[in-house]
Scaffold this motif. Sequence first.
Motif, PDB file in Angstrom:
ATOM      1  N   ALA A  98       0.580  -1.542  -0.200  1.00 17.62           N
ATOM      2  CA  ALA A  98      -0.299  -0.082   0.403  1.00 17.62           C
ATOM      3  C   ALA A  98       0.579   1.727  -0.379  1.00 17.62           C
ATOM      4  CB  ALA A  98      -0.649   0.040   0.963  1.00 17.62           C
ATOM      5  N   ALA A  99       2.204   0.998   0.513  1.00 12.71           N
ATOM      6  CA  ALA A  99       2.771   2.340   1.106  1.00 12.71           C
ATOM      7  C   ALA A  99       3.124   2.991  -0.747  1.00 12.71           C
ATOM      8  CB  ALA A  99       3.597   2.658   1.896  1.00 12.71           C
ATOM      9  N   GLY A 100       3.451   1.848  -1.461  1.00 14.71           N
ATOM     10  CA  GLY A 100       4.444   1.582  -2.626  1.00 14.71           C
ATOM     11  C   GLY A 100       3.179   1.910  -3.783  1.00 14.71           C
ATOM     12  N   ILE A 101       2.198   1.949  -3.846  1.00 13.97           N
ATOM     13  CA  ILE A 101       0.737   2.143  -4.587  1.00 13.97           C
ATOM     14  C   ILE A 101       0.950   3.519  -4.129  1.00 13.97           C
ATOM     15  CG2 ILE A 101      -1.418   1.730  -5.343  1.00 13.97           C
ATOM     16  CD1 ILE A 101      -0.869  -1.363  -5.002  1.00 13.97           C
ATOM     17  N   PHE A 102       0.748   4.371  -2.648  1.00 10.52           N
ATOM     18  CA  PHE A 102      -0.729   5.327  -2.798  1.00 10.52           C
ATOM     19  C   PHE A 102       0.849   6.135  -2.231  1.00 10.52           C
ATOM     20  CE2 PHE A 102      -3.586   1.733  -1.232  1.00 10.52           C
ATOM     21  CZ  PHE A 102      -4.440   1.454  -3.008  1.00 10.52           C
ATOM     22  N   GLY A 103       1.900   6.386  -2.007  1.00  6.04           N
ATOM     23  CA  GLY A 103       2.679   7.103  -2.251  1.00  6.04           C
ATOM     24  C   GLY A 103       2.151   7.721  -0.034  1.00  6.04           C
ATOM     25  N   ILE A 104       2.702   6.513   0.392  1.00  6.49           N
ATOM     26  CA  ILE A 104       2.092   7.012   1.828  1.00  6.49           C
ATOM     27  C   ILE A 104       2.704   6.100   2.845  1.00  6.49           C
ATOM     28  CG2 ILE A 104      -0.586   7.878   1.320  1.00  6.49           C
ATOM     29  CD1 ILE A 104      -1.036   5.429   2.908  1.00  6.49           C
ATOM     30  N   GLY A 105       2.780   6.416   4.832  1.00  2.99           N
ATOM     31  CA  GLY A 105       3.538   5.456   5.195  1.00  2.99           C
ATOM     32  C   GLY A 105       2.761   4.324   5.311  1.00  2.99           C
ATOM     33  N   GLY A 106       3.018   3.436   6.099  1.00  5.17           N
ATOM     34  CA  GLY A 106       2.310   2.259   6.425  1.00  5.17           C
ATOM     35  C   GLY A 106       1.722   2.607   7.417  1.00  5.17           C
ATOM     36  N   GLY A 107       1.686   3.726   8.234  1.00  3.24           N
ATOM     37  CA  GLY A 107       0.888   3.725   9.845  1.00  3.24           C
ATOM     38  C   GLY A 107      -0.771   3.421   9.511  1.00  3.24           C
ATOM     39  N   PHE A 108      -1.613   3.626   7.984  1.00  2.00           N
ATOM     40  CA  PHE A 108      -2.560   3.946   8.128  1.00  2.00           C
ATOM     41  C   PHE A 108      -2.813   2.105   7.856  1.00  2.00           C
ATOM     42  CE2 PHE A 108      -2.338   8.427   7.044  1.00  2.00           C
ATOM     43  CZ  PHE A 108      -3.588   9.024   7.867  1.00  2.00           C
ATOM     44  N   VAL A 109      -1.685   1.783   7.122  1.00  2.00           N
ATOM     45  CA  VAL A 109      -2.942  -0.091   7.460  1.00  2.00           C
ATOM     46  C   VAL A 109      -1.529  -0.075   8.441  1.00  2.00           C
ATOM     47  CG1 VAL A 109      -2.014  -2.165   5.789  1.00  2.00           C
ATOM     48  CG2 VAL A 109      -2.027   0.430   4.503  1.00  2.00           C
ATOM     49  N   VAL A 110      -0.952  -0.550   9.001  1.00  2.18           N
ATOM     50  CA  VAL A 110      -0.177  -1.236  10.183  1.00  2.18           C
ATOM     51  C   VAL A 110      -0.987  -0.868  11.200  1.00  2.18           C
ATOM     52  CG1 VAL A 110       1.408  -1.336  11.605  1.00  2.18           C
ATOM     53  CG2 VAL A 110       1.951  -1.158   9.044  1.00  2.18           C
ATOM     54  N   VAL A 111      -1.839   0.004  11.796  1.00  4.47           N
ATOM     55  CA  VAL A 111      -2.739   0.255  12.931  1.00  4.47           C
ATOM     56  C   VAL A 111      -3.825  -0.125  12.886  1.00  4.47           C
ATOM     57  CG1 VAL A 111      -3.490   1.670  14.889  1.00  4.47           C
ATOM     58  CG2 VAL A 111      -1.214   3.051  13.397  1.00  4.47           C
ATOM     59  N   PRO A 112      -4.463  -0.192  12.230  1.00  4.81           N
ATOM     60  CA  PRO A 112      -5.653  -0.681  12.163  1.00  4.81           C
ATOM     61  C   PRO A 112      -5.424  -2.423  11.451  1.00  4.81           C
ATOM     62  CG  PRO A 112      -6.313   0.549  10.144  1.00  4.81           C
ATOM     63  CD  PRO A 112      -4.777   0.932  10.624  1.00  4.81           C
ATOM     64  N   ALA A 113      -4.128  -2.533  11.344  1.00  2.00           N
ATOM     65  CA  ALA A 113      -4.389  -4.594  10.903  1.00  2.00           C
ATOM     66  C   ALA A 113      -3.656  -5.120  12.427  1.00  2.00           C
ATOM     67  CB  ALA A 113      -3.035  -4.410  10.263  1.00  2.00           C
ATOM     68  N   LEU A 114      -2.536  -4.225  12.958  1.00  2.00           N
ATOM     69  CA  LEU A 114      -2.404  -5.030  14.894  1.00  2.00           C
ATOM     70  C   LEU A 114      -3.446  -4.769  15.274  1.00  2.00           C
ATOM     71  CD1 LEU A 114       1.127  -3.310  14.975  1.00  2.00           C
ATOM     72  CD2 LEU A 114       0.464  -5.530  14.338  1.00  2.00           C
ATOM     73  N   TYR A 115      -4.472  -4.180  15.106  1.00  2.00           N
ATOM     74  CA  TYR A 115      -6.020  -3.642  16.086  1.00  2.00           C
ATOM     75  C   TYR A 115      -6.921  -5.093  16.113  1.00  2.00           C
ATOM     76  CZ  TYR A 115      -9.847  -1.677  18.052  1.00  2.00           C
ATOM     77  OH  TYR A 115     -11.328  -0.960  18.335  1.00  2.00           O
ATOM     78  N   ALA A 116      -6.713  -4.696  14.563  1.00  2.00           N
ATOM     79  CA  ALA A 116      -7.630  -6.671  14.470  1.00  2.00           C
ATOM     80  C   ALA A 116      -6.957  -7.629  14.848  1.00  2.00           C
ATOM     81  CB  ALA A 116      -7.743  -6.754  12.777  1.00  2.00           C
ATOM     82  N   ILE A 117      -5.485  -8.056  14.153  1.00  2.00           N
ATOM     83  CA  ILE A 117      -5.028  -9.044  14.770  1.00  2.00           C
ATOM     84  C   ILE A 117      -4.760  -9.463  16.414  1.00  2.00           C
ATOM     85  CG2 ILE A 117      -2.225  -9.929  15.356  1.00  2.00           C
ATOM     86  CD1 ILE A 117      -1.967  -8.689  12.476  1.00  2.00           C
ATOM     87  N   PHE A 118      -4.709  -7.802  17.265  1.00  2.00           N
ATOM     88  CA  PHE A 118      -4.748  -8.335  19.318  1.00  2.00           C
ATOM     89  C   PHE A 118      -5.705  -8.408  19.228  1.00  2.00           C
ATOM     90  CE2 PHE A 118      -0.671  -5.451  18.379  1.00  2.00           C
ATOM     91  CZ  PHE A 118       0.483  -6.413  18.484  1.00  2.00           C
ATOM     92  N   THR A 119      -7.243  -8.239  18.473  1.00  2.00           N
ATOM     93  CA  THR A 119      -8.645  -7.682  19.200  1.00  2.00           C
ATOM     94  C   THR A 119      -8.768  -9.371  18.751  1.00  2.00           C
ATOM     95  OG1 THR A 119      -9.051  -5.793  18.484  1.00  2.00           O
ATOM     96  CG2 THR A 119     -10.678  -7.412  18.402  1.00  2.00           C
TER      97      THR A 119
END
Length: 333
Positions: A26-47
């Motif tokens: 996502a960071a490579g495609i959209f030119g953004i940092g991975g935080g917008f992907v990493v935080v929801p992903a980790l939130y879902a994993i830990f939940t």
Amino acid sequence: MAGVEWAEFLPTLLAMLAAGLFAGFAAGIFGIGGGFVVVPALYAIFTVMGGDPSVTTHVAIGTSLGTIIVTSLRSVQAHARRGAVDFEVLKTWAPWIVLGVLLGLALAKSIDGESLTLVFAIGVFIMGLYMMFGRAGALKIADTMPAGWLRAVLATFVGSFASLMGIGGGTFAILVMTLFGKPIHSAIATAAGFGFIIAVPGAIGFAIIGQGVEGLPPGSVGYINVIGLVAITAMTALTAPAGAFVAHKMNPALLKRVFATYLMFTTGVMFFDAYKARVEPDPTTPYIAEAATLKHFDNAVLEREYQALSGAPPEEGLSYYEATQRSDGGASE
């Protein structure tokens, strides 16, 4: 670091590796940092893995900031080789950004997990709207970067909000710099430096404020999950180039709208989780349900205190309360 039972933690590790692959792509495609992907992903994993909801969001954000240290540094080095980074902007904005990060850390320490989830969800919603409808460089309000009090306010805001969300602040930084006349390529390159300035004190701070907190996932140092940090960073490095390659082969406007849809969906899930956590009683406090069977609310408070101290089930608590009433000659109606 919290103890790790590797056999039990293996599914979580695999999920983190997958999150890293997606974040880098996502960071490579959209030119953004991975935080917008990493935080929801980790939130879902830990939940999903049964993590303590009171610390899940804090750990997701702290771990995301740790990953940004590596990814932003690598990005700055790549842009610097092309002479695109404005180091003068970084130098003059850095003190105020760090101040903002410290303010964000103080706020993160003082608010509960549900409130922090709401903060992140609001930020993701704003980002989703920007990705859906906004266009960097479409509007300019000045030809030079702000100085004085305006620079202090903007830099402090970027630092505090980014540290609260576990992101590098690149999107906000790019928006600010293009509004004040910075060319888009220079803004993108310099924003990577903002991410490094935010992530270093932010990650260290989340590791510190999480010391001694109970319910942390296995492999955590404070609010940073080291296993997730290593797994996601490694996978991000592998897939970011692939994402950049795909971005050049596809319609960028369509890609942004697809990602905006993902952000809106993430916002909805996190808003729902935060709302549900606030309206549903904590099942570990049975005295709330038992209070309806007591004649006076202050007796429910006594019931709560007794169960908290003794660990007794509700039935024993009620028996204790009734015995207390009899020894006191009965409660007045």
